[in-house]
Design an enzyme around this catalytic site. Structure first.
Site, PDB file in Angstrom:
ATOM      1  CG  LEU A   5      -8.200  -0.600  -6.058  1.00 52.99           C
ATOM      2  CD1 LEU A   5      -9.708  -0.781  -6.178  1.00 52.99           C
ATOM      3  CD2 LEU A   5      -7.748   0.386  -7.101  1.00 52.99           C
ATOM      4  CG  HIS A   6      -5.714  -3.345  -0.393  1.00 55.22           C
ATOM      5  ND1 HIS A   6      -4.383  -3.352  -0.688  1.00 55.22           N
ATOM      6  CD2 HIS A   6      -5.947  -2.171   0.225  1.00 55.22           C
ATOM      7  CE1 HIS A   6      -3.826  -2.233  -0.251  1.00 55.22           C
ATOM      8  NE2 HIS A   6      -4.765  -1.495   0.304  1.00 55.22           N
ATOM      9  CB  ALA A   7      -8.263  -8.722  -1.603  1.00 57.27           C
TER      10      ALA A   7
END
Length: 88
Positions: free
Chosen positions: A14-16
């Site tokens: 759950l990044h960028a």
């Protein structure tokens, strides 16, 4: 209060981009929306908060909604994250 526990399946976690999708989905509702991972809970409407959790792929997260539109919020957020293949 409504909550769901799901697994992050996006290869980068759950990044960028996936975090942006999640924050945008949560921001459409009046209810308080939080995301929990690793014993920490942050406001899901905050990109910095979500990114600070450093959620990797295959992690179990809990999304909770509390407020006047909590039913619609939890359903819509889950639908958007599943449609984008962020959660499984």
């Amino acid at each position: 209060m409504k909550s769901i526990t799901v697994t992050v399946i996006d290869p980068v976690g759950l990044h960028a981009r996936p975090a942006t999708v999640a924050v945008h989905a949560a921001g459409k509702f009046k209810s308080e929306v939080n995301i929990s991972y690793g014993g920490r809970e942050v406001n899901m409407k905050s990109i910095m908060g979500v990114m600070s959790l450093g959620i990797p792929t295959q992690s179990e997260i809990t999304i909770s909604c509390d407020g006047e539109d909590e039913d619609a919020a939890i359903t819509a957020i889950e639908d958007v994250l599943r449609a984008q293949k962020i959660i499984g």
